[in-house]
Design an enzyme around this catalytic site. Structure first.
Site, PDB file in Angstrom:
ATOM      1  CB  ALA A  79      -0.878  -0.016   1.242  1.00  0.00           C
TER       2      ALA A  79
ATOM      3  N   GLY B 184       0.652  -4.924   1.030  1.00  0.00           N
ATOM      4  CA  GLY B 184      -0.524  -4.989   0.163  1.00  0.00           C
ATOM      5  C   GLY B 184      -0.236  -5.658  -1.175  1.00  0.00           C
TER       6      GLY B 184
ATOM      7  CD  GLU C 274       1.668  -5.402   5.883  1.00  0.00           C
ATOM      8  OE1 GLU C 274       2.440  -6.339   6.222  1.00  0.00           O
ATOM      9  OE2 GLU C 274       0.933  -5.470   4.882  1.00  0.00           O
TER      10      GLU C 274
ATOM     11  CD  GLU D  68      -2.336  -7.386   2.981  1.00  0.00           C
ATOM     12  OE1 GLU D  68      -1.992  -6.242   2.629  1.00  0.00           O
ATOM     13  OE2 GLU D  68      -2.923  -7.598   4.050  1.00  0.00           O
TER      14      GLU D  68
HETATM   15  N1  CAA Z   1       4.583   3.232  -0.673  1.00  0.00           N
HETATM   16  C1  CAA Z   1       4.962   4.391  -1.229  1.00  0.00           C
HETATM   17  N2  CAA Z   1       6.123   4.523  -1.951  1.00  0.00           N
HETATM   18  C2  CAA Z   1       6.881   3.425  -2.092  1.00  0.00           C
HETATM   19  C3  CAA Z   1       6.534   2.183  -1.522  1.00  0.00           C
HETATM   20  C4  CAA Z   1       5.322   2.102  -0.801  1.00  0.00           C
HETATM   21  N3  CAA Z   1       4.869   0.959  -0.257  1.00  0.00           N
HETATM   22  N4  CAA Z   1       7.495   1.293  -1.821  1.00  0.00           N
HETATM   23  C5  CAA Z   1       8.413   1.939  -2.560  1.00  0.00           C
HETATM   24  N5  CAA Z   1       8.045   3.232  -2.721  1.00  0.00           N
HETATM   25  C6  CAA Z   1       8.750   4.292  -3.441  1.00  0.00           C
HETATM   26  C7  CAA Z   1       9.946   4.790  -2.633  1.00  0.00           C
HETATM   27  O1  CAA Z   1       9.539   5.739  -1.667  1.00  0.00           O
HETATM   28  C8  CAA Z   1      10.804   5.397  -3.726  1.00  0.00           C
HETATM   29  O2  CAA Z   1      10.253   6.645  -4.081  1.00  0.00           O
HETATM   30  P1  CAA Z   1      11.237   7.940  -4.260  1.00  0.00           P
HETATM   31  O3  CAA Z   1      12.090   7.575  -5.436  1.00  0.00           O
HETATM   32  O4  CAA Z   1      10.269   9.044  -4.525  1.00  0.00           O
HETATM   33  O5  CAA Z   1      12.005   8.061  -2.994  1.00  0.00           O
HETATM   34  C9  CAA Z   1      10.555   4.447  -4.918  1.00  0.00           C
HETATM   35  O6  CAA Z   1       9.337   3.757  -4.628  1.00  0.00           O
HETATM   36  C10 CAA Z   1      11.660   3.414  -5.083  1.00  0.00           C
HETATM   37  O7  CAA Z   1      11.817   2.755  -3.830  1.00  0.00           O
HETATM   38  P2  CAA Z   1      13.220   2.615  -3.076  1.00  0.00           P
HETATM   39  O8  CAA Z   1      14.117   3.765  -3.415  1.00  0.00           O
HETATM   40  O9  CAA Z   1      12.941   2.392  -1.630  1.00  0.00           O
HETATM   41  O10 CAA Z   1      13.776   1.298  -3.776  1.00  0.00           O
HETATM   42  P3  CAA Z   1      14.776   0.214  -3.144  1.00  0.00           P
HETATM   43  O11 CAA Z   1      15.124  -0.707  -4.273  1.00  0.00           O
HETATM   44  O12 CAA Z   1      15.871   0.858  -2.372  1.00  0.00           O
HETATM   45  O13 CAA Z   1      13.876  -0.614  -2.074  1.00  0.00           O
HETATM   46  C11 CAA Z   1      11.878  -1.748  -1.297  1.00  0.00           C
HETATM   47  C12 CAA Z   1      12.773  -1.362  -2.512  1.00  0.00           C
HETATM   48  C13 CAA Z   1      12.674  -2.712  -0.387  1.00  0.00           C
HETATM   49  C14 CAA Z   1      10.642  -2.452  -1.834  1.00  0.00           C
HETATM   50  C15 CAA Z   1      11.524  -0.489  -0.494  1.00  0.00           C
HETATM   51  O14 CAA Z   1      10.989   0.482  -1.391  1.00  0.00           O
HETATM   52  C16 CAA Z   1      10.491  -0.722   0.579  1.00  0.00           C
HETATM   53  O15 CAA Z   1      10.826  -1.211   1.653  1.00  0.00           O
HETATM   54  N6  CAA Z   1       9.215  -0.347   0.316  1.00  0.00           N
HETATM   55  C17 CAA Z   1       8.152  -0.446   1.289  1.00  0.00           C
HETATM   56  C18 CAA Z   1       7.670  -1.876   1.462  1.00  0.00           C
HETATM   57  C19 CAA Z   1       6.592  -1.950   2.519  1.00  0.00           C
HETATM   58  O16 CAA Z   1       6.818  -1.667   3.690  1.00  0.00           O
HETATM   59  N7  CAA Z   1       5.368  -2.323   2.118  1.00  0.00           N
HETATM   60  C20 CAA Z   1       4.248  -2.460   3.010  1.00  0.00           C
HETATM   61  C21 CAA Z   1       3.398  -1.232   2.946  1.00  0.00           C
HETATM   62  S1  CAA Z   1       2.131  -1.200   4.200  1.00  0.00           S
HETATM   63  C22 CAA Z   1       0.852  -2.079   3.546  1.00  0.00           C
HETATM   64  O17 CAA Z   1       0.929  -2.624   2.465  1.00  0.00           O
HETATM   65  C23 CAA Z   1      -0.386  -2.130   4.417  1.00  0.00           C
HETATM   66  C24 CAA Z   1      -1.400  -3.146   3.998  1.00  0.00           C
HETATM   67  O18 CAA Z   1      -1.394  -4.272   4.437  1.00  0.00           O
HETATM   68  C25 CAA Z   1      -2.491  -2.786   3.128  1.00  0.00           C
END
Ligand code: CAA
Length: 259
Positions: free
Chosen positions: A65, A109, A132, A112
Site C-alpha cells: 500500500a 498490500g 507492516e 495481499e
Molecule cells: N509506498 C509508497 N512509496 C513506495 C513504496 C510504498 N509501499 N514502496 C516503494 N516506494 C517508493 C519509494 O519511496 C521510492 O520513491 P522515491 O524515489 O520518490 O524516494 C521508490 O518507490 C523506489 O523505492 P526505493 O528507493 O525504496 O527502492 P529500493 O530498491 O531501495 O527498495 C523496497 C525497494 C525494499 C521495496 C523499499 O521500497 C520498501 O521497503 N518499500 C516499502 C515496502 C513496505 O513496507 N510495504 C508495506 C506497505 S504497508 C501495507 O501494504 C499495508 C497493507 O497491508 C495494506
C-alpha cells in the site's frame, strides 16, 4: 485509458492487466486501486474474456500500500472512508479466474493482492513479505487470513511477526505459489498459458468451479460438500454439460457454448 494500468489481450480470451506505477514500485495508491476495480469489473462483464492475468514489472509486482498516502491517515478517516475495503471489492468479487504472476517485490498490500487471485505463479527470485510490523502496523488487506490459510499458522506468524521477506522459491515450497519459474518472462508466459487453457473451457463450468473452491475457505466440510453438490446438480441444467458429456460419448471435441 488508465494512468496506472496497462491492459492487453495477448491470447484469445485472456486479458493481461499490468500494474504500471514504476516510479513507486507499483505502490498501491487509492487511484491505482480505483482503476483496477474499474478494469476488472469491465473484464468480468466482457464476454470475449475467459480468464485474467494480473502482473507488475520485473522489479516489483507491488511494494505495498502507498505508505506516503497512509502516513497521516487518522482512525476516523480510515474507518469512515472504509480504507482498503475497495481492494477486496476490486479483486474478490470477480467471477472469472484471476492468475497473479509475481515478479520482484510483492510486499504488504502487494503480497495481499497476489494472494487475492485464484492461482499464484511467481519467479524464483520474487520477494514476498508482510513488512507492516516494521511500520508499526499490521496487514490490512487480508494478509493475516490468506497467508495463514496458504502456508499454515506457524510460518505465517513468523512472516507477519518478524516482517522478514521470503523468496519466490520458498513460496513454491510452502504451497503459496502453484508454480515457480526461473525468469520473470517465463512466469508471465506461464500464467498466460494457463489462462488460455482455462479460457478455452466451458465458461459456466469454470465459473462454478471457482465458486465452489472459494466456498471451501468459508464453510465447514459438510456444508461445503453440500454446496458443491447443489452447484453440481445445477450444472445438469447447462448446455455445456450436455455438450461436454455428449462429445465424450461420441469421441468428439466439445464445442462450448460460452453461455
Ligand atoms: N509506498 C509508497 N512509496 C513506495 C513504496 C510504498 N509501499 N514502496 C516503494 N516506494 C517508493 C519509494 O519511496 C521510492 O520513491 P522515491 O524515489 O520518490 O524516494 C521508490 O518507490 C523506489 O523505492 P526505493 O528507493 O525504496 O527502492 P529500493 O530498491 O531501495 O527498495 C523496497 C525497494 C525494499 C521495496 C523499499 O521500497 C520498501 O521497503 N518499500 C516499502 C515496502 C513496505 O513496507 N510495504 C508495506 C506497505 S504497508 C501495507 O501494504 C499495508 C497493507 O497491508 C495494506
Amino acid at each position: 485509458s488508465y494512468e496506472f494500468l496497462k491492459l492487453s489481450t495477448p491470447k484469445e480470451g485472456v486479458a493481461l492487466v499490468t500494474l504500471h506505477r514504476p516510479k513507486a514500485l507499483n505502490a498501491l495508491c487509492t487511484p491505482l486501486f480505483k482503476e483496477l476495480h474499474t478494469a476488472l469489473a469491465s473484464l468480468d462483464a466482457d464476454r470475449s474474456i475467459g480468464a485474467i492475468v494480473i502482473t507488475g514489472s520485473e522489479r516489483a509486482f507491488a511494494a505495498g500500500a502507498d505508505i506516503k498516502e497512509m502516513k497521516d491517515l487518522t482512525f476516523s478517516a480510515a474507518y469512515s472512508g472504509d480504507f482498503i475495503e475497495l481492494w477486496s471489492a476490486a479483486v474478490a468479487q470477480v467471477k472469472k479466474p484471476i492468475i497473479t504472476a509475481v515478479n520482484g517485490y510483492a510486499l504488504g498490500g502487494g503480497c495481499e493482492l497476489a494472494m487475492m487471485g485464484d492461482i499464484l505463479y511467481c519467479s524464483a527470485g520474487a520477494t514476498f513479505g508482510q513488512p507492516e510490523i516494521k511500520l508499526g502496523t499490521i496487514p490490512g488487506a487480508g494478509g493475516s487470513q490468506r497467508l495463514t490459510r496458504a502456508i499454515g499458522k506457524s510460518r505465517a506468524m513468523e512472516v507477519i511477526l518478524t516482517g522478514e521477506n521470503f523468496s519466490g522459491k520458498q513460496a513454491g515450497e510452502w504451497g503459496l505459489a502453484a508454480k515457480v519459474f526461473e525468469t520473470p518472462e517465463e512466469c508471465v508466459e506461464g500464467a498466460l498459458g494457463t489462462a488460455e487453457k482455462i479460457a478455452r473451457l466451458s465458461r459456466v463450468a469454470v465459473k462454478a468451479a471457482k465458486e465452489v473452491v472459494n466456498k471451501s475457505q468459508d464453510l465447514g466440510l459438510r456444508e461445503g460438500v453440500e454446496f458443491e453438490r447443489r452447484v453440481f446438480h445445477g450444472l445438469f441444467g447447462s448446455r455445456d454439460q450436455k455438450i461436454g458429456m455428449g462429445a465424450f460419448a461420441k469421441k468428439e471435441k466439445p464445442e462450448w457454448s460460452h453461455e
